[in-house]
Design a protein around this motif. Structure first.
Motif, short mmCIF file in Angstrom:
data_model
loop_
_atom_site.label_atom_id
_atom_site.label_comp_id
_atom_site.label_asym_id
_atom_site.label_seq_id
_atom_site.Cartn_x
_atom_site.Cartn_y
_atom_site.Cartn_z
N LEU A 6 2.68 1.56 8.70
CA LEU A 6 2.86 0.86 7.43
C LEU A 6 1.66 -0.03 7.13
O LEU A 6 1.14 -0.04 6.00
CB LEU A 6 4.15 0.03 7.48
N ALA A 9 -1.41 2.15 6.17
CA ALA A 9 -1.31 2.71 4.83
C ALA A 9 -1.59 1.65 3.77
O ALA A 9 -2.31 1.91 2.79
CB ALA A 9 0.08 3.31 4.62
N ASP A 41 10.49 1.27 3.94
CA ASP A 41 9.87 0.88 2.68
C ASP A 41 8.99 -0.35 2.78
O ASP A 41 7.96 -0.44 2.11
CB ASP A 41 10.97 0.60 1.63
N HIS A 57 5.19 -0.29 1.52
CA HIS A 57 4.42 0.94 1.68
C HIS A 57 3.90 1.40 0.31
O HIS A 57 4.65 1.40 -0.68
CB HIS A 57 5.29 2.05 2.29
#
Length: 263
Positions: A6, A9, A41, A57
């Protein structure tokens, strides 16, 4: 999805990491956490006494995940939240919840095009760090940053933990010595091809005489000699004396972090 995935990203998407250094180090060590919420999420983390850092994310943004997480945190009593990079989406989310910007941490950048000159304050020796200097550096750091909520809390264990990081190079840590006593230090850092003025600390009783400028320049010369041509540093947005020193050396604002608080 792991928290590391996470973070990777979000960093790739935003150009700035969602968590600061203390949180990143704690992730590797497993905390201890005051706030630890994670899902596919989004995630929110906070060490004891520290503001919350929140990330969503990139592929799951604009679906209400960040707002829902922020609402839960506020309802649970959390009052302070970092926005690293002062990103537009984070600012909009904070304003939508009536949060108020209460602190600004500036990222300044210097493009080195000539070797920095290093002034030599009278009666002061600038030299490389030796192991016997460790406790003096921690003590000076505490006095120099007594009002700083993060840096001022560094103890010997924190100092040693930072030295255990892969980026640490003892050749990039310098001290200023006067009459046999350490009165200041400059700790440099190199990561991802960019140099950093990591910490410059001067004992409050030794202020004046250009000691801070000399220490900063000594570290910059080291980074130049190591082949670095871009140097960053972090400084409080209201620290006018430090900003004056850094701007005289050619630093300019590159980015900023904002602390948002419940009014």
């Amino acid at each position: 999805m792991s928290i590391e995935d996470l973070v990777a990203a979000a960093t790739a998407e935003d150009g700035v990491a969602p968590f600061n250094e203390a949180t990143t180090i704690a992730l590797a060590g497993g905390g201890p956490w005051r706030v630890r919420e994670m899902s596919e999420d989004a995630a929110a983390l906070a060490l004891a006494g520290a503001p919350v850092e929140l990330v969503v994310h990139p592929q799951r943004r604009r679906r209400g995940h960040g707002g829902a997480l922020l609402d839960r945190l506020i309802a649970s009593g959390e009052r302070r939240f970092w926005s690293h990079g002062d990103l537009a989406a984070a600012r909009a989310l904070a304003v939508s919840r009536d949060l108020v910007a209460t602190r600004t941490l500036l990222v300044l950048r210097l493009d080195l095009d000539v070797p920095p000159d290093v002034p030599q304050p009278e009666g002061v020796t600038l030299r490389a760090f030796e192991e016997r200097d460790a406790d003096a550096i921690v003590a000076i750091n505490g006095r120099a940053f007594a009002s700083h909520p993060e840096q001022g809390a560094m103890d010997r264990a924190d100092f040693d933990q930072r030295r255990a990081q892969e980026w640490f190079d003892p050749a990039g840590l310098f001290v200023a010595e006067r009459d046999g006593e350490v009165v200041g230090f400059h700790w440099t850092k190199v990561e991802d091809g960019i140099g950093e003025v990591y910490v410059v600390g001067v004992d409050p009783e030794a202020h004046g005489g250009g000691l801070g400028t000399a220490l900063t320049a000594r570290g910059l010369r080291h980074l130049w000699d190591e082949g670095l041509r871009i140097v960053d540093l972090y400084v409080e947005g209201d620290n006018l004396p430090a900003l004056a020193v850094y701007r005289r050396l050619g630093f300019r604002e590159h980015a900023r972090d904002v602390l948002w608080s419940v009014a």
